[in-house]
Design a protein around this motif. Structure first.
Motif, mmCIF file in Angstrom:
data_model
loop_
_atom_site.group_PDB
_atom_site.id
_atom_site.type_symbol
_atom_site.label_atom_id
_atom_site.label_comp_id
_atom_site.label_asym_id
_atom_site.label_seq_id
_atom_site.Cartn_x
_atom_site.Cartn_y
_atom_site.Cartn_z
ATOM 1 N N PHE A 180 10.847 9.418 1.308
ATOM 2 C CA PHE A 180 10.018 8.971 0.183
ATOM 3 C C PHE A 180 10.764 7.905 -0.607
ATOM 4 O O PHE A 180 11.992 7.842 -0.600
ATOM 5 C CB PHE A 180 9.664 10.148 -0.736
ATOM 6 N N SER A 181 9.997 7.064 -1.297
ATOM 7 C CA SER A 181 10.561 5.981 -2.109
ATOM 8 C C SER A 181 10.284 6.156 -3.592
ATOM 9 O O SER A 181 10.847 5.431 -4.415
ATOM 10 C CB SER A 181 9.995 4.634 -1.649
ATOM 11 N N LEU A 182 9.401 7.091 -3.919
ATOM 12 C CA LEU A 182 9.078 7.388 -5.313
ATOM 13 C C LEU A 182 8.870 8.894 -5.396
ATOM 14 O O LEU A 182 8.133 9.459 -4.579
ATOM 15 C CB LEU A 182 7.815 6.633 -5.729
ATOM 16 N N TRP A 183 9.533 9.521 -6.362
ATOM 17 C CA TRP A 183 9.488 10.978 -6.487
ATOM 18 C C TRP A 183 8.846 11.364 -7.816
ATOM 19 O O TRP A 183 9.400 11.109 -8.868
ATOM 20 C CB TRP A 183 10.894 11.556 -6.385
ATOM 21 N N GLN A 184 7.666 11.975 -7.731
ATOM 22 C CA GLN A 184 7.038 12.509 -8.945
ATOM 23 C C GLN A 184 7.651 13.895 -9.187
ATOM 24 O O GLN A 184 7.252 14.869 -8.576
ATOM 25 C CB GLN A 184 5.521 12.600 -8.789
ATOM 26 N N SER A 199 18.007 4.785 -6.493
ATOM 27 C CA SER A 199 18.538 5.068 -5.153
ATOM 28 C C SER A 199 19.155 6.453 -5.015
ATOM 29 O O SER A 199 19.214 6.995 -3.910
ATOM 30 C CB SER A 199 19.584 4.010 -4.775
ATOM 31 N N ALA A 200 19.614 7.040 -6.135
ATOM 32 C CA ALA A 200 20.191 8.385 -6.065
ATOM 33 C C ALA A 200 19.117 9.457 -5.950
ATOM 34 O O ALA A 200 19.405 10.593 -5.564
ATOM 35 C CB ALA A 200 21.062 8.654 -7.285
ATOM 36 N N SER A 201 17.880 9.102 -6.262
ATOM 37 C CA SER A 201 16.803 10.097 -6.300
ATOM 38 C C SER A 201 15.885 10.057 -5.098
ATOM 39 O O SER A 201 15.114 10.993 -4.887
ATOM 40 C CB SER A 201 15.954 9.887 -7.571
ATOM 41 N N VAL A 202 15.931 8.981 -4.322
ATOM 42 C CA VAL A 202 14.990 8.831 -3.215
ATOM 43 C C VAL A 202 15.730 8.644 -1.899
ATOM 44 O O VAL A 202 16.925 8.335 -1.870
ATOM 45 C CB VAL A 202 14.037 7.641 -3.452
ATOM 46 N N LEU A 259 0.852 -1.177 0.000
ATOM 47 C CA LEU A 259 0.000 0.000 0.000
ATOM 48 C C LEU A 259 0.898 1.240 0.000
ATOM 49 O O LEU A 259 1.781 1.373 0.854
ATOM 50 C CB LEU A 259 -0.914 0.008 1.226
ATOM 51 N N ILE A 260 0.656 2.131 -0.955
ATOM 52 C CA ILE A 260 1.506 3.297 -1.170
ATOM 53 C C ILE A 260 0.705 4.569 -0.903
ATOM 54 O O ILE A 260 -0.453 4.678 -1.314
ATOM 55 C CB ILE A 260 2.038 3.328 -2.625
ATOM 56 N N GLN A 311 6.147 5.720 0.421
ATOM 57 C CA GLN A 311 5.537 7.020 0.172
ATOM 58 C C GLN A 311 6.001 7.571 -1.166
ATOM 59 O O GLN A 311 7.196 7.544 -1.485
ATOM 60 C CB GLN A 311 5.873 7.985 1.311
ATOM 61 N N TRP A 312 5.032 8.051 -1.907
ATOM 62 C CA TRP A 312 5.247 8.600 -3.243
ATOM 63 C C TRP A 312 4.932 10.093 -3.140
ATOM 64 O O TRP A 312 3.787 10.468 -2.903
ATOM 65 C CB TRP A 312 4.316 7.873 -4.212
#
Length: 443
Positions: A185-189, A210-213, A149-150, A172-173
């Protein structure tokens, strides 16, 4: 995520005006797809399969509205092997309507979905009421499924209206189009105008590397239907070597012997003087830190390249950032296995690699230096390709000494470093040869 079609149309018009100069080729995209992208065709989805790592597909706009084309689009994702998650644009106004909304999402979703998302970005509730409603949605979904669940929202909204409840979710996105979020966060919009040539449209796009989150999950985590709790343990990088430098993380709590790590020891760099293979917690290695003279789990440190090394080979694809703080993406990624020339620079406590077109992290876990930096114990190297030895350290044509064919062995006695970071060997005959791993291999 798009709420009103008129804004989507305005975005498409803007995209057509800026033309190809503003378009980024869709490479390993994670697009957000809803009915505003229309009813996708087989041709579009077949092409999308080569551009997207996975898709996050809107199923409903609250309990009262089901997306027009989600079922058709999801069937095509399944047909062409595109993993996807399913999301609910929340409109609930209480704990009871949140539960009802969760039930609707579950019943409407394609059962091949890999995970479920709560898109919570607008409310008329107070902060306390909103937190209670989000937790009710989560609890209801958790009673219905063991899949991940995100939680999705904008940073300011997430911290105001769901700061407690969002912590229960498996990941978390977070959306932030101007800079990298400052919460976990694990996903970056990161973009609302990413061009997907397969669809011929601009879409929201996200990064998970991994470099972005701040909290990394590999692609397999997102595309597996297993629950977060049943997934195999995700281990920290555990391949450090003697002589490397590591940063003792602020989150570290105890040394391997169980004694407390004092705050004064944290957030500093230490040289690794020994390593040991041990599986403990989220680590498969212990590192012995000079100065502290203590064994520490690999999960409690972050290794960075220090000094200049000239060439770097990427262990995984890396987001290329415009700025040294790694907050604004260029929209481009550097490929896994690629070898890049770079200069190490420092930003605050952390090191970056400045390369052509931007910056990437200098974490040891993300790249490897591409020059040998020590003398092999055997003192023998072998040419991987045809190469020359030189009469001096200035490797120009006029200084060539002898040609060596691929497979030839060369005995070396010393290794040197240039100011820019490149390395070269001195041979037993007093000549010089490159220590570039593309050219030679140690024996």
């Amino acid at each position: 995520m798009k709420k009103h079609k008129k804004w989507q149309l305005m975005l498409l018009l803007l995209g057509s005006l800026i033309g190809s100069a503003g378009a980024v080729k869709a490479s390993a995209a994670v697009p957000d797809i809803s009915e505003w992208q229309g009813k996708l065709t087989s041709t579009e989805v077949k092409s999308l399969a080569s551009q997207a790592d996975f898709v996050i597909n809107r199923v409903q706009y609250g309990s009262s509205y089901e997306d027009l084309y989600h079922s058709s689009n999801e069937s095509l994702y399944v047909k062409y092997g595109i993993p996807f998650g399913s999301y609910d644009y929340a409109t609930f106004t209480s704990t009871s309507t949140a539960k009802a909304e969760a039930k609707k999402l579950y019943s409407r979703s394609n059962k091949n979905t890999k995970f479920y998302v709560l898109d919570f970005e607008t409310t008329s509730m107070s902060s306390s009421a909103a937190n209670a409603a989000v937790k009710a949605w989560y609890n209801e979904m958790r009673s219905l499924t063991s899949k991940k669940l995100i939680f999705y929202s904008y940073q300011s909204f997430a911290t105001t209206y769901a700061n407690t409840a969002r912590q229960s979710f498996d990941a978390q996105w977070i959306a932030n189009y101007s800079s990298k979020p400052t919460i976990s966060f694990s996903l970056w919009q990161y973009s609302s105008s990413y061009y997907l040539s397969s669809l011929g449209q601009y879409v929201d796009n996200s990064l998970y590397d991994s470099a972005s989150v701040t909290t990394y999950h590999p692609l397999s985590w997102w595309t597996s239907s297993s629950s977060a709790s049943s997934s195999s343990t995700s281990y920290a990088y555990s391949s450090y070597t003697k002589g490397q430098h590591v940063y003792l993380n602020k989150s570290s709590s105890t040394y391997y012997d169980g004694t407390t790590i004092p705050s004064s020891a944290k957030q500093k760099y230490y040289k690794v003087t020994a390593t040991k293979s041990v599986t403990t917690g989220n680590s498969k290695q212990l590192v012995y830190l000079s100065g502290l003279n203590k064994w520490v789990r690999s999960q409690d440190v972050t290794g960075y390249w220090i000094g200049q090394h000239r060439l770097y080979k990427l262990r995984e694809k890396s987001t290329l950032f415009k700025d040294v703080n790694l907050t604004t993406s260029t929209g481009k990624t550097l490929k896994k296995g690629g070898i890049y020339t770079g200069t190490l620079v420092k930003s605050g406590n952390f090191y970056r690699i400045k390369t052509n077109g931007g910056y990437i992290t200098a974490k040891v876990s993300k790249s490897d230096h591409w020059y040998y930096e020590s003398l092999p114990s055997s003192k023998w190297i072998k040419a991987k390709v045809g190469l020359y030895t030189y009469n001096s350290s200035n490797f120009v044509k006029s200084n060539r000494h002898a040609y060596h064919a691929a497979g030839d062995k060369i005995k070396v006695t010393k290794i040197y470093k240039r100011s820019g970071g490149s390395r070269y060997y001195k041979t037993n005959k007093g000549n010089y040869v490159s220590a570039n791993r593309s050219n030679v291999v140690t024996q």
